[in-house]
Scaffold this motif. Sequence first.
Motif, PDB file in Angstrom:
ATOM      1  N   LYS A   1       1.356 -25.807  23.220  1.00 61.26           N
ATOM      2  CA  LYS A   1       2.004 -26.836  22.389  1.00 61.26           C
ATOM      3  C   LYS A   1       2.429 -26.244  21.046  1.00 61.26           C
ATOM      4  N   GLU A   2       1.535 -25.456  20.456  1.00 61.47           N
ATOM      5  CA  GLU A   2       1.846 -24.839  19.160  1.00 61.47           C
ATOM      6  C   GLU A   2       2.994 -23.835  19.280  1.00 61.47           C
ATOM      7  N   GLN A   3       2.992 -23.058  20.363  1.00 60.47           N
ATOM      8  CA  GLN A   3       4.057 -22.072  20.562  1.00 60.47           C
ATOM      9  C   GLN A   3       5.406 -22.741  20.801  1.00 60.47           C
ATOM     10  N   ARG A   4       5.397 -23.884  21.469  1.00 60.35           N
ATOM     11  CA  ARG A   4       6.653 -24.622  21.653  1.00 60.35           C
ATOM     12  C   ARG A   4       7.221 -25.047  20.306  1.00 60.35           C
ATOM     13  N   THR A   5       6.324 -25.425  19.400  1.00 59.81           N
ATOM     14  CA  THR A   5       6.771 -25.778  18.043  1.00 59.81           C
ATOM     15  C   THR A   5       7.416 -24.574  17.359  1.00 59.81           C
ATOM     16  N   VAL A   6       6.799 -23.402  17.502  1.00 62.96           N
ATOM     17  CA  VAL A   6       7.348 -22.183  16.900  1.00 62.96           C
ATOM     18  C   VAL A   6       8.719 -21.864  17.497  1.00 62.96           C
ATOM     19  N   LEU A   7       8.866 -22.021  18.814  1.00 69.76           N
ATOM     20  CA  LEU A   7      10.155 -21.758  19.459  1.00 69.76           C
ATOM     21  C   LEU A   7      11.220 -22.728  18.961  1.00 69.76           C
ATOM     22  N   ILE A   8      10.839 -23.989  18.762  1.00 67.49           N
ATOM     23  CA  ILE A   8      11.785 -24.978  18.219  1.00 67.49           C
ATOM     24  C   ILE A   8      12.194 -24.596  16.801  1.00 67.49           C
ATOM     25  N   VAL A   9      11.205 -24.152  16.006  1.00 71.09           N
ATOM     26  CA  VAL A   9      11.502 -23.724  14.629  1.00 71.09           C
ATOM     27  C   VAL A   9      12.443 -22.522  14.630  1.00 71.09           C
ATOM     28  N   ILE A  10      12.217 -21.557  15.537  1.00 69.42           N
ATOM     29  CA  ILE A  10      13.102 -20.395  15.637  1.00 69.42           C
ATOM     30  C   ILE A  10      14.522 -20.844  15.968  1.00 69.42           C
ATOM     31  N   GLY A  11      14.641 -21.781  16.921  1.00 71.19           N
ATOM     32  CA  GLY A  11      15.960 -22.310  17.269  1.00 71.19           C
ATOM     33  C   GLY A  11      16.613 -23.027  16.103  1.00 71.19           C
ATOM     34  N   ALA A  12      15.822 -23.821  15.369  1.00 73.83           N
ATOM     35  CA  ALA A  12      16.363 -24.547  14.211  1.00 73.83           C
ATOM     36  C   ALA A  12      16.798 -23.581  13.111  1.00 73.83           C
ATOM     37  N   TYR A  13      15.978 -22.562  12.863  1.00 73.79           N
ATOM     38  CA  TYR A  13      16.350 -21.544  11.871  1.00 73.79           C
ATOM     39  C   TYR A  13      17.658 -20.861  12.275  1.00 73.79           C
TER      40      TYR A  13
END
Length: 265
Positions: free
Chosen positions: A35-47
Amino acid sequence: MSPILNNNTAVTVVGSLLTRAVTRDDITQALTPTKEQRTVLIVIGAYTLGILLLWNIPYLNIILLPFKLVTVALHEFSHAAAGVCTGAKIKSVTIDPDQGGLTQMRGGKWWCVMPAGYLGSSFLGSLMVFAGFNVLASKIVSVVIGVCLLATLFWAKNWLTRIITVLFAGLIVGLWFTPHGAGLRYVVLFMGVMSSLYSLWDIVDDTVRRKSNESDATKFAQRTHCSSRCCGMLWLLVSLIFLVGAILLGLAFLKDDPSLPDSNK
């Protein structure tokens, strides 16, 4: 004798297939994000989306300028570090407001120094992306980046280079004291995405989209008697491998973050 050999062969084949199946399952499990890694992947995409949008919007693209200049500093540091490792004496490192940079040195191995700018900054960017999956890893990598910036400051010969390196080294120190290091983690992740994208774009812009006679790839091509576009494409491929590898390694090895209270799968 023959049936025994056939049975042994069958057992070996079945065992090999089972081993491959387990290995494949292990890989799938390792690369399945928590779950936490999915958040990081979303943040990478948003960045990534935010950087690409701001990059092309007049006036708003000034927001990215400090981060672009940091990437230039890491590019020039990589040249200087490669020079030091191959016996060069660094004379100066300078960054200019037009996002250009110059490292002057005496000695060193050109075949190591020339590609080090693009590949070194791309590697450091990918290292920051990898660290973005974990607060402790972000803290460790922030120290590495801080050392790189301080080395650049030591070699700096103009005020812009000094200001940029001091500003971001100070930012890194300040973010160490944010709750659970979350501020440091996401700034390191942003710098990693920014540095990786800028390095990729720089390679494409200098060697593939247009040929710059002053680019590292062009000078390297002249020394090796091959096409600058060929050098650029090779360095682009290596940079992409760095970035994709950083994300995959982050997913595989930085599963849980014990420094966060809610690091649940």
